[in-house]
Scaffold this active site. Structure first.
Site, mmCIF file in Angstrom:
data_model
loop_
_atom_site.group_PDB
_atom_site.id
_atom_site.type_symbol
_atom_site.label_atom_id
_atom_site.label_comp_id
_atom_site.label_asym_id
_atom_site.label_seq_id
_atom_site.Cartn_x
_atom_site.Cartn_y
_atom_site.Cartn_z
ATOM 1 N N GLU A 13 47.862 37.071 45.405
ATOM 2 C CA GLU A 13 46.996 37.120 46.574
ATOM 3 C C GLU A 13 47.221 36.157 47.148
ATOM 4 O O GLU A 13 47.433 34.829 46.551
ATOM 5 C CB GLU A 13 45.306 37.647 45.945
ATOM 6 C CG GLU A 13 44.259 37.734 46.888
ATOM 7 C CD GLU A 13 43.555 37.376 46.096
ATOM 8 O OE1 GLU A 13 43.023 38.125 45.104
ATOM 9 O OE2 GLU A 13 41.921 37.726 47.231
ATOM 10 N N ASN A 49 40.073 47.349 47.558
ATOM 11 C CA ASN A 49 39.908 46.480 46.578
ATOM 12 C C ASN A 49 38.887 46.024 46.456
ATOM 13 O O ASN A 49 37.945 45.886 46.901
ATOM 14 C CB ASN A 49 41.138 45.006 46.479
ATOM 15 C CG ASN A 49 40.331 44.254 45.341
ATOM 16 O OD1 ASN A 49 40.771 44.475 44.483
ATOM 17 N ND2 ASN A 49 39.370 43.039 45.808
ATOM 18 N N GLU A 50 37.560 46.154 44.622
ATOM 19 C CA GLU A 50 37.014 46.267 44.265
ATOM 20 C C GLU A 50 36.157 46.303 45.259
ATOM 21 O O GLU A 50 34.887 45.880 45.510
ATOM 22 C CB GLU A 50 36.288 44.977 43.828
ATOM 23 C CG GLU A 50 37.105 44.120 42.709
ATOM 24 C CD GLU A 50 37.163 43.050 42.153
ATOM 25 O OE1 GLU A 50 36.295 42.364 43.106
ATOM 26 O OE2 GLU A 50 37.553 42.486 40.856
ATOM 27 N N TYR A 65 37.803 40.422 33.692
ATOM 28 C CA TYR A 65 37.765 39.063 33.584
ATOM 29 C C TYR A 65 36.611 38.693 32.484
ATOM 30 O O TYR A 65 35.321 38.663 32.194
ATOM 31 C CB TYR A 65 37.537 38.137 34.356
ATOM 32 C CG TYR A 65 38.753 39.000 35.514
ATOM 33 C CD1 TYR A 65 40.136 37.983 35.908
ATOM 34 C CD2 TYR A 65 38.033 39.419 36.761
ATOM 35 C CE1 TYR A 65 41.023 38.426 36.963
ATOM 36 C CE2 TYR A 65 39.377 39.661 37.938
ATOM 37 C CZ TYR A 65 40.397 38.410 37.506
ATOM 38 O OH TYR A 65 41.136 39.107 38.828
ATOM 39 N N GLU A 123 43.956 44.099 37.205
ATOM 40 C CA GLU A 123 43.051 42.876 37.104
ATOM 41 C C GLU A 123 42.705 42.833 36.042
ATOM 42 O O GLU A 123 41.640 42.906 35.003
ATOM 43 C CB GLU A 123 42.272 42.327 38.388
ATOM 44 C CG GLU A 123 42.788 42.042 39.921
ATOM 45 C CD GLU A 123 41.871 42.050 41.005
ATOM 46 O OE1 GLU A 123 41.157 40.683 40.173
ATOM 47 O OE2 GLU A 123 41.592 42.196 42.016
ATOM 48 N N GLN A 175 46.280 35.914 37.791
ATOM 49 C CA GLN A 175 46.987 36.727 38.762
ATOM 50 C C GLN A 175 48.681 35.633 37.899
ATOM 51 O O GLN A 175 48.167 35.716 37.485
ATOM 52 C CB GLN A 175 47.216 36.099 40.169
ATOM 53 C CG GLN A 175 45.295 36.644 40.246
ATOM 54 C CD GLN A 175 45.418 35.983 42.166
ATOM 55 O OE1 GLN A 175 46.449 35.590 43.005
ATOM 56 N NE2 GLN A 175 44.050 36.431 42.711
HETATM 57 O O1 AHR Z 1 41.560 36.917 41.114
HETATM 58 C C1 AHR Z 1 40.887 36.383 41.872
HETATM 59 C C2 AHR Z 1 40.143 37.333 43.107
HETATM 60 O O2 AHR Z 1 38.833 38.783 41.037
HETATM 61 C C3 AHR Z 1 40.454 39.293 43.374
HETATM 62 O O3 AHR Z 1 40.547 38.592 44.919
HETATM 63 C C4 AHR Z 1 39.051 39.568 43.405
HETATM 64 O O4 AHR Z 1 39.564 41.321 43.351
HETATM 65 C C5 AHR Z 1 38.383 39.145 42.171
HETATM 66 O O5 AHR Z 1 37.118 40.098 41.832
#
Ligand code: AHR
Length: 493
Positions: free
Chosen positions: A26, A171-172, A243, A290, A347
């Site tokens: 990114e 995205n999201e 995450y 992600e 990433q």
């Molecule tokens: O990967 C970091 C961020 O996490 C990304 O930009 C977003 O899509 C997610 O919230």
């Protein structure tokens, strides 16, 4: 502690799509600038890409890289990053409160991707923009016609279309933090119309619609149903992100692999429920585009000085226990390979990444590099169902968590059976009894182990504390998995 694993060649989950070993770059912090791109670096090539970083990426054998965001894409004007570099505008990036110089854009990124032996998974801006700019972007990237945007690409030096095959519809978009966040209904309509025009320009592409950006989103479930209801006929995959962090101790942290598994299975159920409602013969698969460990540097952008260029942001320093969970999460993706076709560890460089760099200096491997590398290099073929017996413990949420976490891959091309096995016990080694049914003559030929006495051990520049070692194999002794260790076992004739 004793555990058993029964492997039966007739019990198969499905074939692995190599794209589950994808990653993500990114425009964020030092992922692009001083990550993959640093023209003044001593290893930089003719286009300014760091050769030392490319070498490490090539070791990972990354099949696809999602680009250019992430949150960044929801405010991105792709035209800012093409053509003459001296004319490209500097702009405020409201996703990360930094300044984007646009020195790198799509022209450069597709060039970099070739050198990294990877494909581009392109994301379009459905935040501040929509179908109109997306159709122009795909004409620029993929059209071979005598038309304005295809000719603009030619004028910029690229005669042949880039031919990107995989596209993300934003995205999201379920997240309040997204630039121009949308309700499920608003997003679903925009995504449907954008999907239509993208496929009208290039019918050969595949499309990913945004699902939930976390398992705990308040809209989880209803978001997916609404989005699928509208987009079903036009998309191929639904995305999901997660995450994890160590908020409640290591045992609970390592149990997050099961949360990831439940997240996948719940979304599969929703996809199939919508399929049944629509009486459709089309199956929607998943793009886990992600995933990683990320908690130490969450929300860092809020306290960082604003409007810097390529600041140190989200540079999570991974320790050994993070590598254990990443290893387990890779097993989760493998075990769900019948429905998860794309995965992007988020990433790739500097920003929550397996590879770290120093501006003008070295590049090195973080702890999580290793399970990712072994999965990508050896986890190819067909996944078998894991029939395990192992003692278990309770997670904070009350789930039974077996100490042994595995995935089994039958790699026909190499005539190898690969077992990824993590012992999640924090204080006991594990004796693992493996029985093979349908693999006459196969025996253990290699045992790679990732272990460190300290769960907090990290890898620094010029000093690796967490690295794989080859265990000695003894024909008569049982397989032993050290306490809190990740392992790859290879069986061969
Ligand atoms: O990967 C970091 C961020 O996490 C990304 O930009 C977003 O899509 C997610 O919230």
């Amino acid at each position: 502690m004793k555990s058993t694993l029964k492997i039966d060649s007739s019990k198969r989950v499905g074939a692995i799509d190599r794209r589950i070993y994808g990653s993500f770059i990114e425009h964020l912090g030092r992922a692009v600038y001083n990550g993959i791109y640093e023209p003044t670096h001593k290893s930089a090539d003719d286009k300014g890409f760091r050769g030392d970083v490319l070498k490490l990426i090539n070791e990972l054998n990354v099949p696809i890289v999602r680009y250019p965001g992430g949150n960044f894409v929801s405010g991105y004007n792709w035209e800012d990053g093409i053509g003459d570099k001296s004319k490209r505008p500097r702009k405020l990036d409201l996703a990360w409160f930094t300044v984007e110089t646009n020195e790198v854009g799509i022209d450069e990124f597709q060039e970099w991707a070739k050198r990294a032996n990877t494909d581009v998974m392109m994301a379009v801006n459905l935040g501040t923009r929509g179908a109109d700019s997306a159709r122009e972007l795909i004409e620029y990237c993929n059209a071979d016609t005598d038309t304005y945007f295809a000719n603009l690409r030619r004028k910029n030096g690229f005669d042949k279309p880039f031919g990107f095959k995989l596209w993300c519809l934003g995205n999201e978009m379920d997240g309040w933090w997204q630039i121009c966040h949308k309700t499920a209904e608003e997003y679903a309509r925009e995504a449907t119309e954008t999907a239509k025009v993208l496929k009208w320009v290039d019918p050969s592409i595949e499309l990913v619609a945004c699902g939930s950006s976390d398992h705990n989103m308040p809209t989880f479930g209803t978001w997916e149903r609404t989005v699928l209801d509208h987009t079903y006929d036009y998309i191929d995959y639904l995305s999901l992100h997660c995450y994890y962090g160590n908020y409640n101790g290591t045992a609970d942290f390592l149990a997050r692999a099961e949360d990831m598994d439940r997240f996948i299975k719940e979304i599969v159920d929703i996809c199939d429920e919508v399929k049944a409602q629509k009486n459709s013969n089309k199956q929607i698969n998943l793009s886990f585009d992600e995933w990683n460990v990320w908690y130490r540097t969450k929300d860092e952008e809020k306290s960082a000085e604003r409007w810097q260029i390529a600041p140190h942001l989200l540079e999570e320093k991974y320790n050994f226990e993070d590598a254990l969970l990443v290893g387990c999460m890779l097993s989760t993706l493998q075990n769900n390979c019948d429905r998860v076709k794309i995965g992007c560890i988020a990433q790739l460089v500097n920003v929550i990444a397996p590879i770290m760099t120093e501006n003008g200096g070295d590049a090195w491997k973080q702890t999580i590099f290793y399970p990712y590398m072994y999965a990508s290099l050896y986890g190819n073929g067909e996944v078998l169902k894991a029939d395990t017996e192992s003692d278990s413990y309770k997670s904070k949420e009350g789930w039974d968590i077996p100490y042994l976490y595995t995935s089994i891959i039958d790699n026909k091309d190499r005539e190898e059976l690969i077992v990824f096995a993590t012992n999640r016990s924090l204080d006991e080694d594990m004796e693992l009894d493996i029985s093979l049914d349908g693999y006459e003559g196969y025996k253990l030929v290699n045992h790679i182990e990732l272990y460190n006495d300290s769960l907090e051990a990290t890898n620094e520049k010029n000093c690796e504390s967490v690295f794989p070692t080859e265990r000695e194999i003894s024909a008569n002794a049982p397989i032993s998995l050290k306490k809190h260790s990740w392992n790859m076992l290879t069986f061969k004739k």
